[in-house]
Structure formats: C-alpha cells, structure tokens
Design a protein around this motif. Structure first.
Motif, PDB file in Angstrom:
ATOM      1  N   GLY B 183      28.471   6.964  53.938  1.00 33.56           N
ATOM      2  CA  GLY B 183      27.509   6.145  54.699  1.00 33.56           C
ATOM      3  C   GLY B 183      26.764   5.182  53.789  1.00 33.56           C
ATOM      4  O   GLY B 183      26.598   3.984  54.105  1.00 33.56           O
ATOM      5  N   LEU B 184      26.351   5.715  52.632  1.00 39.86           N
ATOM      6  CA  LEU B 184      25.595   4.859  51.721  1.00 39.86           C
ATOM      7  C   LEU B 184      26.467   3.716  51.188  1.00 39.86           C
ATOM      8  O   LEU B 184      26.021   2.569  51.107  1.00 39.86           O
ATOM      9  N   VAL B 185      27.707   4.075  50.863  1.00 43.83           N
ATOM     10  CA  VAL B 185      28.613   3.026  50.385  1.00 43.83           C
ATOM     11  C   VAL B 185      28.777   1.955  51.474  1.00 43.83           C
ATOM     12  O   VAL B 185      28.654   0.747  51.225  1.00 43.83           O
ATOM     13  N   ALA B 186      29.022   2.447  52.691  1.00 43.03           N
ATOM     14  CA  ALA B 186      29.186   1.507  53.811  1.00 43.03           C
ATOM     15  C   ALA B 186      27.917   0.664  53.980  1.00 43.03           C
ATOM     16  O   ALA B 186      27.982  -0.566  54.148  1.00 43.03           O
ATOM     17  N   ALA B 187      26.799   1.349  53.900  1.00 38.19           N
ATOM     18  CA  ALA B 187      25.528   0.638  54.072  1.00 38.19           C
ATOM     19  C   ALA B 187      25.342  -0.415  52.981  1.00 38.19           C
ATOM     20  O   ALA B 187      24.861  -1.520  53.239  1.00 38.19           O
ATOM     21  N   TYR B 188      25.767  -0.010  51.766  1.00 34.17           N
ATOM     22  CA  TYR B 188      25.635  -0.950  50.656  1.00 34.17           C
ATOM     23  C   TYR B 188      26.429  -2.225  50.947  1.00 34.17           C
ATOM     24  O   TYR B 188      25.927  -3.340  50.811  1.00 34.17           O
ATOM     25  N   PHE B 189      27.660  -2.027  51.389  1.00 29.85           N
ATOM     26  CA  PHE B 189      28.485  -3.214  51.663  1.00 29.85           C
ATOM     27  C   PHE B 189      27.936  -4.011  52.836  1.00 29.85           C
ATOM     28  O   PHE B 189      27.902  -5.243  52.808  1.00 29.85           O
ATOM     29  N   LEU B 190      27.496  -3.301  53.852  1.00 32.66           N
ATOM     30  CA  LEU B 190      26.903  -3.977  55.003  1.00 32.66           C
ATOM     31  C   LEU B 190      25.684  -4.794  54.551  1.00 32.66           C
ATOM     32  O   LEU B 190      25.527  -5.975  54.900  1.00 32.66           O
ATOM     33  N   ALA B 191      24.884  -4.124  53.731  1.00 31.03           N
ATOM     34  CA  ALA B 191      23.683  -4.797  53.234  1.00 31.03           C
ATOM     35  C   ALA B 191      24.061  -6.052  52.452  1.00 31.03           C
ATOM     36  O   ALA B 191      23.427  -7.096  52.579  1.00 31.03           O
ATOM     37  N   ARG B 192      25.125  -5.901  51.685  1.00 32.00           N
ATOM     38  CA  ARG B 192      25.575  -7.074  50.927  1.00 32.00           C
ATOM     39  C   ARG B 192      25.980  -8.201  51.866  1.00 32.00           C
ATOM     40  O   ARG B 192      25.620  -9.359  51.689  1.00 32.00           O
ATOM     41  N   VAL B 193      26.777  -7.823  52.865  1.00 29.86           N
ATOM     42  CA  VAL B 193      27.268  -8.833  53.808  1.00 29.86           C
ATOM     43  C   VAL B 193      26.101  -9.543  54.493  1.00 29.86           C
ATOM     44  O   VAL B 193      26.079 -10.765  54.630  1.00 29.86           O
ATOM     45  N   ILE B 194      25.092  -8.749  54.872  1.00 32.78           N
ATOM     46  CA  ILE B 194      23.964  -9.358  55.591  1.00 32.78           C
ATOM     47  C   ILE B 194      23.045 -10.111  54.629  1.00 32.78           C
ATOM     48  O   ILE B 194      22.629 -11.233  54.876  1.00 32.78           O
ATOM     49  N   SER B 195      22.791  -9.477  53.509  1.00 36.96           N
ATOM     50  CA  SER B 195      21.741 -10.030  52.645  1.00 36.96           C
ATOM     51  C   SER B 195      22.221 -11.212  51.820  1.00 36.96           C
ATOM     52  O   SER B 195      21.442 -12.064  51.443  1.00 36.96           O
ATOM     53  N   LYS B 196      23.520 -11.283  51.552  1.00 37.42           N
ATOM     54  CA  LYS B 196      24.002 -12.363  50.690  1.00 37.42           C
ATOM     55  C   LYS B 196      23.631 -13.747  51.257  1.00 37.42           C
ATOM     56  O   LYS B 196      23.014 -14.559  50.570  1.00 37.42           O
ATOM     57  N   PRO B 197      24.027 -14.019  52.518  1.00 35.61           N
ATOM     58  CA  PRO B 197      23.641 -15.340  53.071  1.00 35.61           C
ATOM     59  C   PRO B 197      22.136 -15.526  53.157  1.00 35.61           C
ATOM     60  O   PRO B 197      21.632 -16.627  52.963  1.00 35.61           O
ATOM     61  N   ILE B 198      21.439 -14.414  53.447  1.00 37.45           N
ATOM     62  CA  ILE B 198      19.980 -14.534  53.544  1.00 37.45           C
ATOM     63  C   ILE B 198      19.407 -14.900  52.183  1.00 37.45           C
ATOM     64  O   ILE B 198      18.563 -15.786  52.056  1.00 37.45           O
ATOM     65  N   LEU B 199      19.931 -14.209  51.150  1.00 33.37           N
ATOM     66  CA  LEU B 199      19.458 -14.514  49.801  1.00 33.37           C
ATOM     67  C   LEU B 199      19.798 -15.953  49.427  1.00 33.37           C
ATOM     68  O   LEU B 199      19.004 -16.662  48.810  1.00 33.37           O
ATOM     69  N   GLU B 200      21.019 -16.389  49.835  1.00 40.36           N
ATOM     70  CA  GLU B 200      21.431 -17.761  49.527  1.00 40.36           C
ATOM     71  C   GLU B 200      20.472 -18.746  50.198  1.00 40.36           C
ATOM     72  O   GLU B 200      19.992 -19.703  49.579  1.00 40.36           O
ATOM     73  N   LEU B 201      20.209 -18.488  51.503  1.00 37.39           N
ATOM     74  CA  LEU B 201      19.259 -19.333  52.240  1.00 37.39           C
ATOM     75  C   LEU B 201      17.928 -19.384  51.517  1.00 37.39           C
ATOM     76  O   LEU B 201      17.324 -20.442  51.348  1.00 37.39           O
ATOM     77  N   SER B 202      17.506 -18.178  51.095  1.00 44.28           N
ATOM     78  CA  SER B 202      16.210 -18.089  50.433  1.00 44.28           C
ATOM     79  C   SER B 202      16.201 -18.935  49.169  1.00 44.28           C
ATOM     80  O   SER B 202      15.255 -19.667  48.887  1.00 44.28           O
ATOM     81  N   GLU B 203      17.301 -18.834  48.399  1.00 40.68           N
ATOM     82  CA  GLU B 203      17.372 -19.607  47.159  1.00 40.68           C
ATOM     83  C   GLU B 203      17.358 -21.111  47.425  1.00 40.68           C
ATOM     84  O   GLU B 203      16.666 -21.883  46.770  1.00 40.68           O
ATOM     85  N   LYS B 204      18.156 -21.534  48.434  1.00 41.26           N
ATOM     86  CA  LYS B 204      18.256 -22.966  48.739  1.00 41.26           C
ATOM     87  C   LYS B 204      16.902 -23.491  49.252  1.00 41.26           C
ATOM     88  O   LYS B 204      16.467 -24.585  48.904  1.00 41.26           O
ATOM     89  N   ALA B 205      16.277 -22.674  50.106  1.00 43.62           N
ATOM     90  CA  ALA B 205      14.967 -23.072  50.636  1.00 43.62           C
ATOM     91  C   ALA B 205      13.973 -23.232  49.496  1.00 43.62           C
ATOM     92  O   ALA B 205      13.168 -24.160  49.469  1.00 43.62           O
ATOM     93  N   ASP B 206      14.106 -22.309  48.529  1.00 43.80           N
ATOM     94  CA  ASP B 206      13.275 -22.376  47.339  1.00 43.80           C
ATOM     95  C   ASP B 206      13.489 -23.698  46.603  1.00 43.80           C
ATOM     96  O   ASP B 206      12.537 -24.371  46.209  1.00 43.80           O
ATOM     97  N   ALA B 207      14.762 -24.073  46.450  1.00 46.46           N
ATOM     98  CA  ALA B 207      15.101 -25.315  45.742  1.00 46.46           C
ATOM     99  C   ALA B 207      14.522 -26.519  46.477  1.00 46.46           C
ATOM    100  O   ALA B 207      14.003 -27.451  45.869  1.00 46.46           O
ATOM    101  N   ILE B 208      14.615 -26.498  47.819  1.00 52.12           N
ATOM    102  CA  ILE B 208      14.048 -27.598  48.612  1.00 52.12           C
ATOM    103  C   ILE B 208      12.552 -27.696  48.373  1.00 52.12           C
ATOM    104  O   ILE B 208      11.999 -28.775  48.173  1.00 52.12           O
ATOM    105  N   ALA B 209      11.935 -26.499  48.350  1.00 54.44           N
ATOM    106  CA  ALA B 209      10.497 -26.479  48.105  1.00 54.44           C
ATOM    107  C   ALA B 209      10.173 -27.087  46.745  1.00 54.44           C
ATOM    108  O   ALA B 209       9.145 -27.722  46.553  1.00 54.44           O
TER     109      ALA B 209
END
Lengths: 148, 604
Positions: B183-209
């Motif tokens: 479950g944890l492994v699955a959760a880790y990958f799921l978290a990666r899948v979800i968080s990666k684009p969010i983190l990317e968005l966050s980084e890009k938004a940061d750059a815009i700022a």
C-alpha cells in the motif's frame, strides 16, 4: 525794379560758396533790382531774421532763398521757425535743394515752404531760373507789403 | 501566504501518512474481527465437544453412581481425560461430594468443594459453564426420573484455542504488513503521479512571481490536473500579454523625449518620466507627491484661473510657454501642454501634462530676430548711406557742371576748340554722374517695403503710358494693354515698373522699326499668381545676359546707341520682389523680348 519800386531785399541762407557765387552771378545777370544778403549758417540766419547782435539794423527780407543742407541746425528747422513766427511767416521762402528726394520735398511743403526748387546743374539754367523767379514772383505775384 | 520554506509535510508525505494510517487501521480492524470470530468459533467447538461428552457421561454414569461403582466411573473419566483438551474430569454424588476424579486415588469423601461457583453449579439443576482463568469448566447435573443422582464436571484447557488464535493473529499481521508495504509503495507512486505536476506548477508559478513570464507547464494527463495545467498556461499567456502591453506603454512613457508629468486634483505630482528626471535633475522619488510649485515656480496660476474644471471645459491647453525649475534652481523654458484625465468612474482625476524644452528654439529664435534686426539696421544704414551719398555727391557735381558752363559762357571767345570740347566732356560726365546718383537714390528708396493696397493694375499701366506719352508719340509705337486684374500693390512703384518695361520696349528697337508692345495678364497653372507680360518686337536679349540684366548698372549696349544708366531692370526686380513676385525674361535674339513678372492673386 519791382512793382513797389524798391530794390528787393533777398536773404540767401547757403553755406556753399560755389552756390553763393552762382546766385550772385545769376542775380547780376538778371534785370532784378535786388539787395542780396548772405548768411552761411542757421544761427546767423535766425539772428538776421530776428535782428539780433550784428544784424540789429538790417531790413526784414522780402524773400528768403534757403538751402536745406546746412551745418548745425538744418534747413527744415529754420523753415519751421520762420513759419511759426507771426511776423516772419508771410515772407516767401524758396527752398533750394540739390536732390530730388521726395521726403525732403514733402517735408519742406509740409513746413509751408512757398516753393521748392532743385538747384540747376548749369549756369545757364541758373540764370534762367532767376529770370523765371523774377518774372513770376516779382512781377506777377503780389508779395506781402514791406516794412516801412 | 505559505512560502516554500514553510512547508513542513509535503503533499507526498501527507499522502503516504494518510495511506499508511488508513491501512494500519484497516489491518487492525480486520485482525481484531478475525480474532473475535475465531475465538467464538473455537469456543463453540469446545462447547459442542463438552456437550456431547457431558451427555454421554450423564447417561452412562447414572447406574454406576447409584451402584457406587467408582471403578466404572473412574474408567469413564479416564476415557474422557484422554482428550488432550480435557485437563480434569470429576463426578460428584447427589450431595456434591466428589466420587472420583478419574485417578486411582480415592478422594476425600467428606469434603465438599470450597469454590463458591462450584458449590452453586453443583446445586443447580441446569448445566453450568464457568470460565476460570484460562480454563473452561462445565458442570452437568445427572438425573434419574427427576431424581438427582449426581453431577459431572469437566475442565477444558483453552491453551490449544489460544495457540490457534495466536497463529491466526500472526498470519493476519504478516499479511497485514505485506499489504501495508504494498500500500505504501502504491501510495508513494500515486503521490508522485499527483504531486509531480503540482510541484511543477508550483515551481513555474514561482518563476512567474520572480518575473520570468516565459513559463509553460506540460501535463499530458487527461484529468483535473491536465485541465489545471491548461488553465495555468492560458493564465501565463494572458499575463504575459498584459504585462508585455503594460511594459510597452511603460517603455514609451519612459523613453519619450518630452517631459511627462501627471498631477492629481490637488496639483501634487503623481507620475513623472525619465525625461523629467533628465531635464530637472530630480529623481523620481523626490518628485512623487510633491506640489506642482516645486517644478513650476512662477506659473502655478496656469490652472488656477478657473482651476481644473476650467481646464476640463477647455479640454486641453496647448503650447503654453512657461518655465520649469530644475533642482539647481535654474529655469528652463518649456512649451507646456496639458489635458485633464478622467477616471473610469467619470470623475476628474488629475492632469496629464507634456512639456518640451524649448530653450534651444528660443535661443535660435532670438538669433534669428537679432539677425533680422541687424539686417534691418544695415539696410537702413545702407539707405542712409545712399541718401547721404547722393545728396553730398550732387553738390560738387553741380559745382563742376555749373562753373564749367559758366566758364564756357563767359570765356568762350577766349578758348580754342579743344578747350571747348574738354569743357563739354566735363559737363557730360557730370551730367551722367548726376543721373547715376539719382537712379541709385531711387533704387535705394525701393529697399523700404511699402504698404500694399488693393488696386486695379490698369491704373498703373495707364499712369505709365501717360508718363510715356511723348516717347510713344515720337516713335509712333503701338501699345496694347489687355485686361488687367486687381492685386495688392503700390501704385507708384507699379507705375514705375510698367514705365521701365514699356520704356525699354520702346527704347531697344532697331532704327526705323515701329515699336509694338503688348501687355497682358494671365493666371499661372496653380491659379495662385498673376503672370504679367510685356512683349515687344525689339532687338532681343542674348541668352547669356538674361540674368545679368537685372543687376544694378548693368548695360548690354553702348551708351551712344541706347542711353540709360542700367538701373531700370534692377529697379523693376526690386519692385516685383516688393510685391512678393518674381521677374524673368524670354527673348528671341533679334526678334523681340517678353518680360514676365508675377504678383500673387488676391485672396491666395
């Protein structure tokens, strides 16, 4: 002889000896009975007319011949003074000028010069001029009565 | 606002925590449930077993009890105790005294059981089940036709049950752990899948700022995150557009050469551009919020005459000359324009002003004015000179000619022929000099521009012809004047102009030719100027001299052929120029000449 039977008293206000002589020559040649008196600057002219100083005993001239270009005060100043004086203003003033300058001519008439004459170039013309003046001014024109 | 460094547990950690916690709880519940079920199953089995054993003993034990066949009873109990789960078995008589415990030792028959639960169980008429510590006890009363004859007691151990349960628990925990890990492994990958684009968005938004507007995210997933990514990209694009547009406007204001100042309603400075800083030496921050008088020292009345509303009425003031004061206190002459600014609510918000440094222009203007004055002065000097010269030159000339003629007259008879000739030359020379001087005087007088008034050109031609009557009669000339227009002109000089031109036409003729002169006026192609022409049938002018003839004292012909000083056309040129026109000549040499000149049409 003029009409009054007296020699006419002429005052010439002129600084150029050449013109003075020419005038004298021309008057001599003419048949005009005249007494030519000459002054060479404006101050003397006014002293003469107002009978001041050395001119105390002169007669008031019957006519005045005057040059416009005189040293110190110029001819227009004398003309203005003559024509503003109640006793002198009746004396006919003939302005003699060496130019045809419009402004000079206009200014002279505006100051009530009786006539403006351009000085002739040759002695013949000068003689002719004097003759014409005699004919017109002393034979036709009634001049103001002379002082007795 | 949460900053990056403020984040304690990221999305990934949170997902892992939640997943882990949920799974642990889940596994726990499963294990406990499982254990409970297992426990009850085992207990039931034990009860079933106990029931059958007790029933068997109940039936078989009646007779031996009644007959006091202890050995038989012992035998029965031994058999019962053969069951590994049974740790002890007892048979009691009707009073509750122990008959046997299945061992060879005979019990003390006088002793009743001391344990109260046992006492109670032995006295009731129903089967009793008691759990004592880890043991489960069953007591079954034995009846023979409603007559109690005794009791059977069997004690089961629960050790086996417990062992089985521990096994179950262990198995559950093992599987649970494996599930948890998975479950944890699955959760880790799921978290990666979800968080990666969010983190990317966050980084890009940061750059815009940070100001780097050139940011795009690439999220391919076709879910809410994909939509979010698209929205982000659109937003970034829009932001870039508006920001670029704003920057563009800022750049324009910043770089324009004119001083831009915005005042608010209270005449306090709101905005200045770089040109203001450059011109006045103040820094932007030193001007913002300051009153207008800081830079407009003398002329704050510029708006006070009726104030902002008056300006609003007028909409704009343009090119007012005023001064701006620099930081050093120097005054700079500026051309000032302003207009009121309305805000979106439709209220007067302030004033937008533009000012241009016109110090240089003023300097240049002054130079031009000075030069013009200088020119006028030198012109007037020249006129004065010409006038004086001609007067003063006339006198000696007159003397020469007058006395020459006097000499001639008085002493003619005494002079020989040569002497008379010499006198004649002297007189002619003086005469010629006199006319030159008079022409010069006339020419210099033309330098003064006359006031022009509307007149019919016919008046001038008539006057000119009138002045030339004698010459026209002498030459039998045919002079034709066509229709003449009205122009702005000076009658005296225009007459002079026509007189000179017609006079020339009459003069420059081959001997014996009857002069023909035609004077006419036509409009030019642009309909803005009248072109006057004076055409003759005279000797003409060679092409190379067509410019030269308009210069003063220029003559093309010998004096004995055609008299004149050579000033006539120079005078004509001056007169035409005084009428804002130009003059030129066209000629067929030997066939005739046409002089043209222009005068602007009325109202142009």
């Amino acid at each position: 002889m003029n009409k009054q039977g007296h020699a006419i008293e002429i005052l010439l206000i002129e600084d150029n000896p050449g013109d003075i002589r020419l005038t004298q020559e021309a008057l001599q040649e003419s048949k005009l009975e005249n007494e030519l008196k000459v002054v060479t600057n404006a101050e003397d002219a006014l002293d003469y007319l107002y009978k001041r100083g050395e001119y105390k005993n002169v007669l008031t001239p019957g006519v005045i011949f005057m040059d416009l270009h005189l040293p110190k005060k110029n001819g227009h100043d004398i003309l203005r003074e003559i024509k503003n004086d109640p006793n002198l203003k009746r004396i006919p003033v003939f302005v003699l000028t060496s130019s045809h300058d419009r402004n000079d001519i206009l200014a002279s008439y505006n100051l009530n010069a009786n006539c403006v004459i351009t000085k002739p170039m040759t002695s013949d013309d000068f003689t002719k001029l004097v003759y014409l003046i005699d004919e017109f001014w002393f034979k036709i024109v009634q001049l103001p009565p002379m002082d007795e | 606002m949460v900053k990056k460094q403020d984040i304690k547990i990221g999305i990934r950690g949170k997902l892992l925590l939640v997943t882990g916690f949920s799974m642990i709880v889940f596994i726990g519940i499963i294990t406990i449930t499982n254990l409970t079920i297992q426990t009850s199953i085992i207990k039931q089995r034990l009860q079933t077993k106990a029931k059958s054993l007790l029933s068997l003993l109940e039936k078989t034990s009646v007779d031996p009890i009644l007959q006091l066949r202890i050995d038989r009873l012992r035998l029965y109990l031994k058999e019962v105790k053969a069951d590994p789960e049974v740790v002890a078995a007892y048979i009691y008589d009707e009073e509750g005294l122990l008959l046997t415990d299945g061992t060879e030792v005979n019990p003390n028959r006088d002793q009743f059981p001391k344990e109260p639960y046992l006492k109670k169980a032995l006295s009731t008429s129903k089967r009793t089940q008691v759990e004592v510590r880890d043991k489960l006890e069953f007591v079954q009363p034995i009846y023979l036709s409603n007559q109690r004859v005794g009791s059977v007691r069997i004690v089961f151990t629960q050790d086996l049950t417990r062992k089985a349960l521990i096994q179950v628990r262990n198995r559950n925990l093992t599987f649970g752990l494996i599930f948890l890990l998975m479950g944890l492994v699955a959760a880790y990958f799921l978290a990666r899948v979800i968080s990666k684009p969010i983190l990317e968005l966050s980084e890009k938004a940061d750059a815009i700022a940070q100001g780097d507007l050139d940011q795009m995210v690439f999220i391919e997933s076709k879910d809410e995150l994909g939509v979010l990514g698209n929205s982000f990209n659109q937003m970034s694009l829009d932001l870039r557009k508006t920001t670029v547009a704003k920057q563009y406007v800022d750049d324009i204001l910043h770089n324009m050469g004119e001083c831009l100042i915005v005042f608010d309603r209270a005449y306090a400075i709101k905005t200045v551009n770089q040109a203001v800083e450059r011109l006045l030496g103040w820094k932007k921050y030193q001007l913002i919020g300051e009153p207008i008088s800081k830079i407009l020292p003398s002329d704050t009345t510029l708006f006070e005459d009726g104030g902002l509303e008056a300006l609003a009425e007028k909409k704009t003031v343009k090119g007012i000359e005023t001064v701006y004061r620099t930081k050093e206190g120097k005054d700079v002459i500026v051309s000032f324009s302003a207009t009121v600014m309305w805000n979106r609510a439709g209220k007067l918000d302030g004033i937008v002003s533009i000012a241009t440094d016109i110090t240089e222009q003023k300097k240049m203007y002054k130079e031009v004015v000075d030069a013009k004055k200088e020119l006028e002065r030198s012109n007037s000097d020249l006129e004065q000179f010409a006038y004086v010269a001609s007067h003063d030159l006339q006198e000696p000339l007159r003397m020469v000619s007058a006395y020459m003629s006097l000499l001639d007259k008085r002493y003619k008879s005494k002079l020989d022929e040569s002497a008379q000739e010499f006198i004649e030359f002297a007189v002619n020379g003086a005469e010629r000099m006199r006319s030159l001087i008079q022409d010069l005087l006339q020419y210099s007088r033309l330098g003064k521009k006359k006031e022009l008034a509307q007149l019919d050109v016919k008046e001038a031609t008539d006057a000119a012809l009138n002045n030339l009557t004698v010459r026209i009669e002498e030459t039998h000339a045919k002079v034709q004047v066509l229709e003449m227009p009205q122009v702005l002109g000076d009658k005296v000089t225009l007459t002079q102009l026509f007189q000179n031109l017609i006079g020339n036409a009459l003069k420059f003729q081959k001997k014996g030719t009857v002069p023909e002169v035609e004077i006419k006026a036509t409009l030019d192609e642009e309909q803005s100027d009248w072109i006057f022409s004076v055409r003759d049938n005279g000797i003409g002018i060679e092409e190379e001299y067509r410019e030269k003839i308009f210069q003063i004292f220029e003559r093309l012909n010998a004096r004995d052929e055609y008299e004149g000083t050579g000033i006539g056309l120079a005078v004509c040129k001056r007169i035409v120029e005084n009428h804002n026109g130009r003059i030129w000549v066209e000629s067929a040499y030997g066939k005739g000449t046409t002089f043209y000149f222009t005068i602007p049409k009325l109202g142009v």
